[in-house]
Design a protein around this motif. Structure first.
Motif, PDB file in Angstrom:
ATOM      1  N   MET A  54       0.812  -1.214   0.000  1.00 33.59           N
ATOM      2  CA  MET A  54       0.000   0.000   0.000  1.00 33.59           C
ATOM      3  C   MET A  54       0.850   1.271   0.000  1.00 33.59           C
ATOM      4  O   MET A  54       0.392   2.321  -0.452  1.00 33.59           O
ATOM      5  CB  MET A  54      -0.942   0.020   1.212  1.00 33.59           C
ATOM      6  CG  MET A  54      -1.921  -1.143   1.219  1.00 33.59           C
ATOM      7  SD  MET A  54      -2.958  -1.229  -0.241  1.00 33.59           S
ATOM      8  CE  MET A  54      -4.041   0.116   0.068  1.00 33.59           C
ATOM      9  N   THR A  55       2.074   1.192   0.506  1.00 34.62           N
ATOM     10  CA  THR A  55       2.912   2.392   0.613  1.00 34.62           C
ATOM     11  C   THR A  55       4.190   2.313  -0.216  1.00 34.62           C
ATOM     12  O   THR A  55       4.920   3.293  -0.285  1.00 34.62           O
ATOM     13  CB  THR A  55       3.288   2.648   2.091  1.00 34.62           C
ATOM     14  OG1 THR A  55       3.990   1.512   2.600  1.00 34.62           O
ATOM     15  CG2 THR A  55       2.040   2.918   2.927  1.00 34.62           C
ATOM     16  N   ALA A  56       4.456   1.183  -0.826  1.00 36.92           N
ATOM     17  CA  ALA A  56       5.687   1.019  -1.616  1.00 36.92           C
ATOM     18  C   ALA A  56       5.655   1.934  -2.839  1.00 36.92           C
ATOM     19  O   ALA A  56       4.607   2.244  -3.386  1.00 36.92           O
ATOM     20  CB  ALA A  56       5.839  -0.435  -2.051  1.00 36.92           C
ATOM     21  N   THR A  57       6.846   2.340  -3.264  1.00 33.23           N
ATOM     22  CA  THR A  57       6.984   3.204  -4.430  1.00 33.23           C
ATOM     23  C   THR A  57       7.097   2.343  -5.681  1.00 33.23           C
ATOM     24  O   THR A  57       8.048   1.582  -5.841  1.00 33.23           O
ATOM     25  CB  THR A  57       8.251   4.083  -4.300  1.00 33.23           C
ATOM     26  OG1 THR A  57       8.154   4.835  -3.092  1.00 33.23           O
ATOM     27  CG2 THR A  57       8.391   5.019  -5.484  1.00 33.23           C
ATOM     28  N   VAL A  58       6.126   2.478  -6.567  1.00 30.48           N
ATOM     29  CA  VAL A  58       6.107   1.671  -7.786  1.00 30.48           C
ATOM     30  C   VAL A  58       7.241   2.115  -8.700  1.00 30.48           C
ATOM     31  O   VAL A  58       7.366   3.292  -9.025  1.00 30.48           O
ATOM     32  CB  VAL A  58       4.746   1.788  -8.514  1.00 30.48           C
ATOM     33  CG1 VAL A  58       4.771   1.046  -9.835  1.00 30.48           C
ATOM     34  CG2 VAL A  58       3.630   1.279  -7.623  1.00 30.48           C
ATOM     35  N   GLU A  59       8.086   1.150  -9.078  1.00 34.83           N
ATOM     36  CA  GLU A  59       9.185   1.430 -10.005  1.00 34.83           C
ATOM     37  C   GLU A  59       8.840   1.047 -11.439  1.00 34.83           C
ATOM     38  O   GLU A  59       9.251   1.700 -12.376  1.00 34.83           O
ATOM     39  CB  GLU A  59      10.441   0.673  -9.577  1.00 34.83           C
ATOM     40  CG  GLU A  59      11.043   1.203  -8.298  1.00 34.83           C
ATOM     41  CD  GLU A  59      12.355   0.524  -7.971  1.00 34.83           C
ATOM     42  OE1 GLU A  59      12.591  -0.626  -8.415  1.00 34.83           O
ATOM     43  OE2 GLU A  59      13.155   1.156  -7.260  1.00 34.83           O
ATOM     44  N   ARG A  60       8.086  -0.050 -11.575  1.00 35.73           N
ATOM     45  CA  ARG A  60       7.702  -0.530 -12.900  1.00 35.73           C
ATOM     46  C   ARG A  60       6.283  -1.072 -12.824  1.00 35.73           C
ATOM     47  O   ARG A  60       5.897  -1.688 -11.837  1.00 35.73           O
ATOM     48  CB  ARG A  60       8.648  -1.652 -13.362  1.00 35.73           C
ATOM     49  CG  ARG A  60      10.091  -1.216 -13.467  1.00 35.73           C
ATOM     50  CD  ARG A  60      11.014  -2.337 -13.968  1.00 35.73           C
ATOM     51  NE  ARG A  60      11.013  -3.569 -13.229  1.00 35.73           N
ATOM     52  CZ  ARG A  60      11.739  -3.819 -12.148  1.00 35.73           C
ATOM     53  NH1 ARG A  60      12.518  -2.892 -11.641  1.00 35.73           N
ATOM     54  NH2 ARG A  60      11.703  -5.005 -11.568  1.00 35.73           N
ATOM     55  N   ALA A  61       5.548  -0.859 -13.903  1.00 35.42           N
ATOM     56  CA  ALA A  61       4.181  -1.384 -13.990  1.00 35.42           C
ATOM     57  C   ALA A  61       3.884  -1.706 -15.450  1.00 35.42           C
ATOM     58  O   ALA A  61       4.337  -0.998 -16.350  1.00 35.42           O
ATOM     59  CB  ALA A  61       3.173  -0.380 -13.460  1.00 35.42           C
TER      60      ALA A  61
END
Length: 147
Positions: A54-61
């Motif tokens: 819920m709080t992680a920083t998305v690096e790739r999607a």
């Protein structure tokens, strides 16, 4: 010849109601289809830095759609869809089995997530790894999260 305005109004009203009723009856007579609210298979896959999804920083999607054809922004949608089909869309099964990879014990958590629909059923999956090496080893270098 004298025209009766009430008769003309009554004729127009009756015609409108009759034709309107026909249109309504025709629209209601269409057969009802039992369709899912969800697409057959459409997913959003992410790799993020942090411990909590819920709080992680998305690096790739990426997006991945497996039906009717394999497509999306995933670099190899055909291979990813094939692997998901082999485990019947159970993302936890992708990580099954021991890893042969040697990784450091450095704590740099990575979270992988999958949200969407697999074969008409909602999917919500996330898991956290100690670092990117552990994630790659646990996933046995499969194509699903290789982006």
């Amino acid at each position: 010849m004298r025209r009766n305005p009430h008769a003309i109004f009554a004729t127009i009203t009756a015609s409108t109601l009759l034709l309107g009723g026909f249109a309504t009856a025709t629209a209601q007579a269409a057969p009802a289809k039992a369709e899912s609210l969800y697409a057959p298979s459409a997913l959003v896959l992410t790799v993020a830095r942090g411990e909590d999804p819920m709080t992680a920083t998305v690096e790739r999607a990426v997006t991945l759609a497996c039906a009717p054809t394999a497509e999306g922004t995933h670099p190899d949608p055909a291979a990813a869809c094939k692997e998901l089909a082999a485990v019947q869309g159970k993302f936890a099964a992708l990580a099954a089995g021991p890893s042969n990879r040697t990784c450091t014990r450095q704590w740099d958590p990575v979270v992988v997530t999958a949200h969407g629909v697999w074969q008409g059923k909602p999917v919500q999956f996330s898991t956290t790894y100690g670092n990117a090496c552990e994630m790659a080893g646990s996933m046995n270098d499969n194509a699903v999260f290789a982006f």
